[in-house]
Design a protein around this motif. Structure first.
Motif, short mmCIF file in Angstrom:
data_model
loop_
_atom_site.label_atom_id
_atom_site.label_comp_id
_atom_site.label_asym_id
_atom_site.label_seq_id
_atom_site.Cartn_x
_atom_site.Cartn_y
_atom_site.Cartn_z
N GLU A 1 -19.39 -25.31 85.60
CA GLU A 1 -19.98 -25.34 86.93
C GLU A 1 -20.11 -26.78 87.44
N LEU A 2 -20.37 -27.70 86.54
CA LEU A 2 -20.40 -29.11 86.94
C LEU A 2 -19.03 -29.58 87.42
N ARG A 3 -18.01 -29.24 86.66
CA ARG A 3 -16.65 -29.63 87.08
C ARG A 3 -16.31 -29.03 88.44
N GLN A 4 -16.73 -27.77 88.65
CA GLN A 4 -16.48 -27.15 89.95
C GLN A 4 -17.23 -27.87 91.06
N ALA A 5 -18.46 -28.33 90.77
CA ALA A 5 -19.23 -29.06 91.77
C ALA A 5 -18.50 -30.32 92.20
N PHE A 6 -17.96 -31.07 91.25
CA PHE A 6 -17.22 -32.29 91.59
C PHE A 6 -15.95 -31.94 92.37
N ASP A 7 -15.26 -30.89 91.95
CA ASP A 7 -14.05 -30.48 92.68
C ASP A 7 -14.39 -30.09 94.12
N ASP A 8 -15.46 -29.33 94.28
CA ASP A 8 -15.85 -28.89 95.63
C ASP A 8 -16.24 -30.07 96.50
N ARG B 1 -15.23 -33.20 96.21
CA ARG B 1 -14.02 -33.96 96.56
C ARG B 1 -13.20 -33.28 97.65
N SER B 2 -13.18 -31.94 97.64
CA SER B 2 -12.32 -31.23 98.59
C SER B 2 -13.01 -30.94 99.92
N THR B 3 -14.34 -30.78 99.90
CA THR B 3 -15.03 -30.38 101.13
C THR B 3 -16.03 -31.41 101.65
N GLY B 4 -16.44 -32.34 100.79
CA GLY B 4 -17.50 -33.26 101.21
C GLY B 4 -18.81 -32.56 101.52
N PHE B 5 -18.96 -31.33 101.02
CA PHE B 5 -20.14 -30.51 101.31
C PHE B 5 -20.44 -30.47 102.80
N GLY B 6 -19.39 -30.26 103.56
CA GLY B 6 -19.55 -30.10 105.00
C GLY B 6 -19.28 -31.34 105.81
N GLY B 7 -19.02 -32.46 105.16
CA GLY B 7 -18.71 -33.69 105.89
C GLY B 7 -19.96 -34.47 106.25
N TRP B 8 -19.73 -35.61 106.85
CA TRP B 8 -20.83 -36.54 107.18
C TRP B 8 -20.79 -36.81 108.68
N PRO B 9 -21.75 -36.30 109.44
CA PRO B 9 -21.69 -36.39 110.91
C PRO B 9 -22.23 -37.68 111.49
N TRP B 10 -22.52 -38.68 110.65
CA TRP B 10 -23.17 -39.90 111.12
C TRP B 10 -22.17 -41.06 111.09
N PRO B 11 -22.32 -42.04 111.97
CA PRO B 11 -21.34 -43.13 112.05
C PRO B 11 -21.37 -44.07 110.87
N ASP B 12 -22.49 -44.12 110.13
CA ASP B 12 -22.63 -45.02 108.99
C ASP B 12 -23.13 -44.25 107.78
N ASP B 13 -22.95 -44.85 106.61
CA ASP B 13 -23.50 -44.25 105.39
C ASP B 13 -25.00 -44.43 105.29
N ASP B 14 -25.55 -45.40 106.05
CA ASP B 14 -26.98 -45.72 105.95
C ASP B 14 -27.66 -45.68 107.32
N PRO B 15 -27.60 -44.55 108.02
CA PRO B 15 -28.16 -44.50 109.39
C PRO B 15 -29.67 -44.67 109.39
N THR B 16 -30.16 -45.30 110.45
CA THR B 16 -31.59 -45.44 110.68
C THR B 16 -31.90 -44.96 112.09
N HIS B 17 -33.19 -44.92 112.43
CA HIS B 17 -33.60 -44.24 113.66
C HIS B 17 -34.44 -45.12 114.58
N GLY B 18 -34.02 -46.36 114.75
CA GLY B 18 -34.64 -47.22 115.74
C GLY B 18 -35.86 -47.95 115.23
N HIS B 19 -36.52 -48.66 116.17
CA HIS B 19 -37.63 -49.54 115.81
C HIS B 19 -39.01 -48.95 116.10
#
Length: 341
Positions: free
Chosen positions: A295-302, A304-322
């Motif tokens: 199941e762990l190997r499947q988790a890594f495969d999934d 790598r192939s799907t990104g668990f739905g992708g990342w909808p943010w422009p940066d890896d470290d988004p913040t929310h203003g001041h």
């Protein structure tokens, strides 16, 4: 009479935990003034940027390179419970949810079949220090819920119940009920697939603060299979039925009887965690927790192939203003803020 303490242990990094708890870390960072861009107005020279856990000057960048925190990373098979006592976290995830929370707020995040999230620590104040204190706990999911739909929820500080007890001398004991029910006081509901969502699992998460000389009695657990541990993280000692447990130590204690907690040597704080064990095999590698190596190997495969739905943010470290406003933007577009009290 036998001691209420079954075994004791020093608190490491992370703290020792027990089934169904997988992990508990107490972050306490004395961040300096901000630089106007939500990072520290201090030199980063000498830090292992991207992997800064050394605590130079009593604060850490962790995996952040501009702003402290943990840029986007995946999870599968368990839940994160994050309680921020001081400072703020800026959350963003692959569901499209985001939040700024702190000052006693609690976040539950069910990773289930897979989620990617970031947890950044914005230094909002450019004219004073930005201390941060938080706990993050990983709560396992049983095999039947390992691949549940991911779920994001925020529990605001204003909605989290407290128990206040004062003795005849005016000494106070204050208990924050983060999860479970204590003395008929119930915490807000956890996510639907959580191990904590079933009352028979006897999950409890409670923060106890005792003034010097104060005492409070922790009632016996509801279930005979419950495991219970007390972690002392701030203060000289706590007495458990008269047996002292020092700062920086934890103890698994008996759950079948009441436990008298007292602060004989000064004010003290502790965290109490309890639950009925899941009792299933645990296969863990980094951010994935399953039951088998396959199941762990499947988790890594999934991932790598799907990104668990992708990342909808422009940066890896988004913040929310001041601004200091706390909010939670849910995947369905609902934007919630703490209640006005």
């Amino acid at each position: 009479m036998a001691s209420v303490i079954v075994r004791s242990f020093p608190l490491g990094m992370p703290w020792a935990t027990f089934d169904p708890f997988l992990f508990c870390v107490h972050h306490r960072d004395a961040y300096p003034v901000g630089n106007g861009a939500l990072g520290p107005a201090a030199s980063l020279e000498g830090r292992n940027i991207g992997m800064d856990f050394e605590g130079l000057d009593d604060w850490r960048m962790y995996h952040g390179d501009r702003i402290p925190g943990f840029p986007g990373h995946p999870h599968r098979g368990f839940e994160t419970i994050t309680w921020v006592r001081t400072g703020y976290i800026d959350h963003s995830d692959s569901l499209g949810a985001s939040a700024r929370f702190g000052g006693g707020d609690l976040q539950w995040l069910t990773a289930g079949k897979g989620i990617v999230h970031s947890e950044m620590f914005p230094l909002l104040h450019d004219d004073r220090d930005n201390p941060l204190e938080l706990f993050q706990i990983w709560l396992n999911l049983p095999s039947t819920d390992k691949l549940a739909e991911p779920h994001f929820s925020m529990l605001w500080n204003e909605d989290i119940p407290r128990i206040h007890h004062t003795d005849d001398a005016g000494r106070a004991a204050n208990v924050t009920v983060l999860a479970g029910t204590l003395d008929a006081v119930a915490a807000p509901a956890p996510p639907p697939n959580s191990w904590a969502a079933t009352p028979a699992n006897d999950v409890g998460l409670w923060h106890v603060e005792l003034e010097s000389g104060a005492s409070w009695t922790l009632p016996a657990a509801a279930g005979s299979e419950t495991t219970r541990a007390i972690y002392v993280f701030d203060g000289p000692t706590i007495a458990l039925d008269g047996t002292l447990l020092g700062d920086g130590y934890g103890a698994v204690v008996r759950c079948d009887s009441d436990v008298a907690l007292s602060a004989p040597e000064g004010a003290v704080s502790c965290l109490i965690m309890q639950a009925r064990p899941i009792g299933e095999p645990v296969a863990q590698y980094g951010p994935f927790v399953m039951n088998t190596q396959d199941e762990l190997r499947q988790a890594f495969d999934d991932y790598r192939s799907t990104g668990f739905g992708g990342w909808p943010w422009p940066d890896d470290d988004p913040t929310h203003g001041h601004e200091e406003e706390r909010f939670a933007l849910h995947p369905d577009g609902r934007r919630l803020t703490p209640p006005s009290i």
